[in-house]
Write a protein that holds these residues in place. Sequence first.
Motif, PDB file in Angstrom:
ATOM      1  N   GLN A  68       0.826  -1.208   0.000  1.00  0.00           N
ATOM      2  CA  GLN A  68       0.000   0.000   0.000  1.00  0.00           C
ATOM      3  C   GLN A  68       0.865   1.265   0.000  1.00  0.00           C
ATOM      4  O   GLN A  68       0.529   2.251  -0.664  1.00  0.00           O
ATOM      5  N   ILE A  69       1.965   1.229   0.710  1.00  0.00           N
ATOM      6  CA  ILE A  69       2.892   2.361   0.706  1.00  0.00           C
ATOM      7  C   ILE A  69       3.414   2.590  -0.711  1.00  0.00           C
ATOM      8  O   ILE A  69       3.493   3.718  -1.188  1.00  0.00           O
ATOM      9  N   CYS A  70       3.730   1.506  -1.407  1.00  0.00           N
ATOM     10  CA  CYS A  70       4.240   1.614  -2.780  1.00  0.00           C
ATOM     11  C   CYS A  70       3.161   2.112  -3.742  1.00  0.00           C
ATOM     12  O   CYS A  70       3.446   2.931  -4.621  1.00  0.00           O
ATOM     13  N   LYS A  71       1.956   1.652  -3.572  1.00  0.00           N
ATOM     14  CA  LYS A  71       0.867   2.137  -4.433  1.00  0.00           C
ATOM     15  C   LYS A  71       0.640   3.635  -4.205  1.00  0.00           C
ATOM     16  O   LYS A  71       0.449   4.401  -5.152  1.00  0.00           O
ATOM     17  N   ARG A  72       0.700   4.069  -2.948  1.00  0.00           N
ATOM     18  CA  ARG A  72       0.559   5.496  -2.648  1.00  0.00           C
ATOM     19  C   ARG A  72       1.695   6.306  -3.262  1.00  0.00           C
ATOM     20  O   ARG A  72       1.489   7.407  -3.776  1.00  0.00           O
ATOM     21  N   GLU A  73       2.906   5.748  -3.225  1.00  0.00           N
ATOM     22  CA  GLU A  73       4.043   6.443  -3.829  1.00  0.00           C
ATOM     23  C   GLU A  73       3.873   6.541  -5.351  1.00  0.00           C
ATOM     24  O   GLU A  73       4.156   7.573  -5.946  1.00  0.00           O
ATOM     25  N   GLY A  74       3.380   5.482  -5.964  1.00  0.00           N
ATOM     26  CA  GLY A  74       3.105   5.527  -7.397  1.00  0.00           C
ATOM     27  C   GLY A  74       2.056   6.573  -7.736  1.00  0.00           C
ATOM     28  O   GLY A  74       2.204   7.322  -8.708  1.00  0.00           O
ATOM     29  N   LEU A  75       1.004   6.650  -6.936  1.00  0.00           N
ATOM     30  CA  LEU A  75      -0.035   7.661  -7.142  1.00  0.00           C
ATOM     31  C   LEU A  75       0.513   9.071  -6.929  1.00  0.00           C
ATOM     32  O   LEU A  75       0.185   9.992  -7.681  1.00  0.00           O
ATOM     33  N   ARG A  76       1.337   9.242  -5.915  1.00  0.00           N
ATOM     34  CA  ARG A  76       1.934  10.546  -5.637  1.00  0.00           C
ATOM     35  C   ARG A  76       2.771  11.011  -6.823  1.00  0.00           C
ATOM     36  O   ARG A  76       2.659  12.155  -7.276  1.00  0.00           O
ATOM     37  N   ARG A  77       3.570  10.106  -7.369  1.00  0.00           N
ATOM     38  CA  ARG A  77       4.412  10.451  -8.516  1.00  0.00           C
ATOM     39  C   ARG A  77       3.572  10.735  -9.752  1.00  0.00           C
ATOM     40  O   ARG A  77       3.882  11.633 -10.526  1.00  0.00           O
ATOM     41  N   ARG A  78       2.514   9.971  -9.934  1.00  0.00           N
ATOM     42  CA  ARG A  78       1.615  10.212 -11.077  1.00  0.00           C
ATOM     43  C   ARG A  78       0.988  11.592 -10.968  1.00  0.00           C
ATOM     44  O   ARG A  78       0.964  12.356 -11.931  1.00  0.00           O
ATOM     45  N   ASP A  79       0.494  11.927  -9.775  1.00  0.00           N
ATOM     46  CA  ASP A  79      -0.152  13.233  -9.568  1.00  0.00           C
ATOM     47  C   ASP A  79       0.863  14.366  -9.737  1.00  0.00           C
ATOM     48  O   ASP A  79       0.538  15.423 -10.261  1.00  0.00           O
ATOM     49  N   GLU A  80       2.085  14.136  -9.302  1.00  0.00           N
ATOM     50  CA  GLU A  80       3.148  15.139  -9.445  1.00  0.00           C
ATOM     51  C   GLU A  80       3.420  15.411 -10.931  1.00  0.00           C
ATOM     52  O   GLU A  80       3.590  16.558 -11.339  1.00  0.00           O
ATOM     53  N   LEU A  81       3.429  14.369 -11.760  1.00  0.00           N
ATOM     54  CA  LEU A  81       3.649  14.528 -13.191  1.00  0.00           C
ATOM     55  C   LEU A  81       2.502  15.296 -13.854  1.00  0.00           C
ATOM     56  O   LEU A  81       2.714  16.081 -14.766  1.00  0.00           O
ATOM     57  N   ARG A  82       1.304  15.064 -13.389  1.00  0.00           N
ATOM     58  CA  ARG A  82       0.135  15.737 -13.956  1.00  0.00           C
ATOM     59  C   ARG A  82       0.142  17.235 -13.671  1.00  0.00           C
ATOM     60  O   ARG A  82      -0.450  18.002 -14.409  1.00  0.00           O
ATOM     61  N   HIS A  83       0.794  17.646 -12.595  1.00  0.00           N
ATOM     62  CA  HIS A  83       0.777  19.050 -12.195  1.00  0.00           C
ATOM     63  C   HIS A  83       1.990  19.830 -12.722  1.00  0.00           C
ATOM     64  O   HIS A  83       2.150  20.996 -12.415  1.00  0.00           O
TER      65      HIS A  83
END
Length: 84
Positions: A68-83
């Motif tokens: 779950q920590i890794c999935k959250r990190e993947g989501l965080r990085r995805r959201d960072e790229l979108r912004h």
Amino acid sequence: MISKFVLALCPISMLAACGLSPEYYETAPVSVATSAGTVVCQLYTPQIVVWDRSIDRPAKMGVEDADQICKREGLRRRDELRHE
């Protein structure tokens, strides 16, 4: 009416049909610092965070928690790229 679940499975199904494996989309392992210790994550492309998982974790942390920590990190990085 097509459900969101079915739509979410379409990209993964297409990849499976093409014979491509998750290894094709792997990034270099990523370390995430937590209060319990460092979790090492295998992340994939920003569009396929469902595959993100832990490959190393502190002994006192369960696999599901580390994943779950890794999935959250993947989501965080995805959201960072979108912004950007």
